[in-house]
Design a protein around this motif. Structure first.
Motif, PDB file in Angstrom:
ATOM      1  N   GLY A   6       0.800  -1.214   0.000  1.00 51.67           N
ATOM      2  CA  GLY A   6       0.000   0.000   0.000  1.00 51.67           C
ATOM      3  C   GLY A   6       0.835   1.266   0.000  1.00 51.67           C
ATOM      4  N   ALA A   7       2.131   1.156  -0.247  1.00 51.21           N
ATOM      5  CA  ALA A   7       3.006   2.323  -0.186  1.00 51.21           C
ATOM      6  C   ALA A   7       3.147   3.019  -1.535  1.00 51.21           C
ATOM      7  N   ALA A   8       2.245   2.735  -2.463  1.00 45.82           N
ATOM      8  CA  ALA A   8       2.333   3.353  -3.780  1.00 45.82           C
ATOM      9  C   ALA A   8       2.275   4.873  -3.679  1.00 45.82           C
ATOM     10  N   LYS A   9       1.623   5.377  -2.665  1.00 50.12           N
ATOM     11  CA  LYS A   9       1.524   6.818  -2.475  1.00 50.12           C
ATOM     12  C   LYS A   9       2.797   7.403  -1.879  1.00 50.12           C
ATOM     13  N   LEU A  10       3.677   6.552  -1.410  1.00 51.38           N
ATOM     14  CA  LEU A  10       4.913   6.998  -0.785  1.00 51.38           C
ATOM     15  C   LEU A  10       6.106   6.438  -1.540  1.00 51.38           C
ATOM     16  N   PRO A  11       6.462   7.033  -2.670  1.00 50.79           N
ATOM     17  CA  PRO A  11       7.589   6.505  -3.424  1.00 50.79           C
ATOM     18  C   PRO A  11       8.858   6.514  -2.574  1.00 50.79           C
ATOM     19  N   GLY A  12       9.594   5.440  -2.671  1.00 48.53           N
ATOM     20  CA  GLY A  12      10.839   5.344  -1.939  1.00 48.53           C
ATOM     21  C   GLY A  12      10.687   4.806  -0.526  1.00 48.53           C
ATOM     22  N   ALA A  13       9.470   4.454  -0.108  1.00 47.39           N
ATOM     23  CA  ALA A  13       9.282   3.891   1.228  1.00 47.39           C
ATOM     24  C   ALA A  13      10.013   2.561   1.306  1.00 47.39           C
ATOM     25  N   VAL A  14      10.741   2.354   2.381  1.00 52.30           N
ATOM     26  CA  VAL A  14      11.513   1.126   2.532  1.00 52.30           C
ATOM     27  C   VAL A  14      11.057   0.383   3.780  1.00 52.30           C
ATOM     28  N   ARG A  15      11.300  -0.885   3.784  1.00 52.70           N
ATOM     29  CA  ARG A  15      10.972  -1.721   4.932  1.00 52.70           C
ATOM     30  C   ARG A  15      12.101  -1.604   5.954  1.00 52.70           C
ATOM     31  N   VAL A  16      11.751  -1.270   7.168  1.00 56.11           N
ATOM     32  CA  VAL A  16      12.730  -1.156   8.248  1.00 56.11           C
ATOM     33  C   VAL A  16      13.077  -2.565   8.727  1.00 56.11           C
ATOM     34  N   PRO A  17      14.340  -2.902   8.833  1.00 51.01           N
ATOM     35  CA  PRO A  17      14.722  -4.243   9.288  1.00 51.01           C
ATOM     36  C   PRO A  17      14.201  -4.529  10.695  1.00 51.01           C
ATOM     37  N   SER A  18      13.885  -5.777  10.952  1.00 48.47           N
ATOM     38  CA  SER A  18      13.382  -6.158  12.269  1.00 48.47           C
ATOM     39  C   SER A  18      14.405  -5.875  13.358  1.00 48.47           C
ATOM     40  N   ALA A  19      15.679  -5.926  13.025  1.00 49.58           N
ATOM     41  CA  ALA A  19      16.721  -5.625  14.006  1.00 49.58           C
ATOM     42  C   ALA A  19      16.595  -4.192  14.511  1.00 49.58           C
ATOM     43  N   VAL A  20      16.273  -3.279  13.626  1.00 54.05           N
ATOM     44  CA  VAL A  20      16.112  -1.869  13.999  1.00 54.05           C
ATOM     45  C   VAL A  20      14.856  -1.688  14.844  1.00 54.05           C
ATOM     46  N   ILE A  21      13.784  -2.380  14.475  1.00 53.49           N
ATOM     47  CA  ILE A  21      12.538  -2.290  15.244  1.00 53.49           C
ATOM     48  C   ILE A  21      12.754  -2.792  16.666  1.00 53.49           C
ATOM     49  N   ALA A  22      13.387  -3.944  16.803  1.00 58.75           N
ATOM     50  CA  ALA A  22      13.601  -4.537  18.121  1.00 58.75           C
ATOM     51  C   ALA A  22      14.518  -3.672  18.986  1.00 58.75           C
ATOM     52  N   ALA A  23      15.634  -3.253  18.436  1.00 57.95           N
ATOM     53  CA  ALA A  23      16.556  -2.412  19.206  1.00 57.95           C
ATOM     54  C   ALA A  23      15.896  -1.080  19.552  1.00 57.95           C
ATOM     55  N   GLY A  24      15.156  -0.529  18.598  1.00 61.59           N
ATOM     56  CA  GLY A  24      14.451   0.727  18.855  1.00 61.59           C
ATOM     57  C   GLY A  24      13.414   0.595  19.947  1.00 61.59           C
ATOM     58  N   GLY A  25      12.782  -0.558  20.035  1.00 62.94           N
ATOM     59  CA  GLY A  25      11.802  -0.786  21.094  1.00 62.94           C
ATOM     60  C   GLY A  25      12.438  -0.814  22.473  1.00 62.94           C
ATOM     61  N   ALA A 101      19.534  -6.826  18.379  1.00 62.36           N
ATOM     62  CA  ALA A 101      19.613  -6.428  16.972  1.00 62.36           C
ATOM     63  C   ALA A 101      20.493  -7.391  16.182  1.00 62.36           C
ATOM     64  N   ALA A 102      21.628  -7.749  16.744  1.00 58.61           N
ATOM     65  CA  ALA A 102      22.530  -8.672  16.052  1.00 58.61           C
ATOM     66  C   ALA A 102      21.876 -10.040  15.864  1.00 58.61           C
ATOM     67  N   LEU A 103      21.214 -10.528  16.895  1.00 53.73           N
ATOM     68  CA  LEU A 103      20.532 -11.815  16.803  1.00 53.73           C
ATOM     69  C   LEU A 103      19.390 -11.758  15.789  1.00 53.73           C
ATOM     70  N   SER A 104      18.625 -10.690  15.819  1.00 51.93           N
ATOM     71  CA  SER A 104      17.515 -10.515  14.886  1.00 51.93           C
ATOM     72  C   SER A 104      18.019 -10.458  13.440  1.00 51.93           C
TER      73      SER A 104
END
Length: 114
Positions: A6-25, A101-104
């Motif tokens: 559904g990111a057609a409206k947002l050109p260049g949108a990228v998927r954030v790696p799960s490692a970043v999500i987990a560490a960020g949490g 993050a490293a494990l993820s």
């Protein structure tokens, strides 16, 4: 770079790696709890990021790996508390966030389709 559904409206949108999500949490949850003085609010951040990472882990690496990474995420949170007594709060949180993050990355992100 992979676009989100559904990111057609947002050109260049990228998927954030799960490692970043987990560490960020882990880091974000602690930061929110510390700066607001409301541990429950930090817990909301921690839980929301954990749930988002778990969905990504399941999609990228399967259920058993997602379960193991979820256990590691919770263990990192719990383990950061006694570690903080020895090395300080921020070093502890950053250390466990880096480990998760490293494990993820090793389990789920490294071989994920881009």
């Amino acid at each position: 770079m992979t676009k989100l559904p559904g990111a057609a409206k947002l050109p260049g949108a990228v998927r954030v790696p799960s490692a970043v999500i987990a560490a960020g949490g882990l880091v974000g949850g602690y930061g929110v709890a510390r700066w607001t003085g409301k541990r429950q609010l930090g817990g909301v951040v921690l839980a929301a990021a954990g749930a988002a990472a778990a969905r990504r882990w399941r999609r990228q690496a399967g259920g058993p790996a997602a379960g193991a990474l979820g256990v590691a995420y919770v263990a990192a949170f719990a383990g950061s508390h006694p570690l903080a007594r020895k090395v300080g709060a921020w070093p502890s949180v950053c250390g466990v966030a880096g480990a998760v993050a490293a494990l993820s990355w090793a389990v789920a992100d490294r071989n994920a389709r881009r």
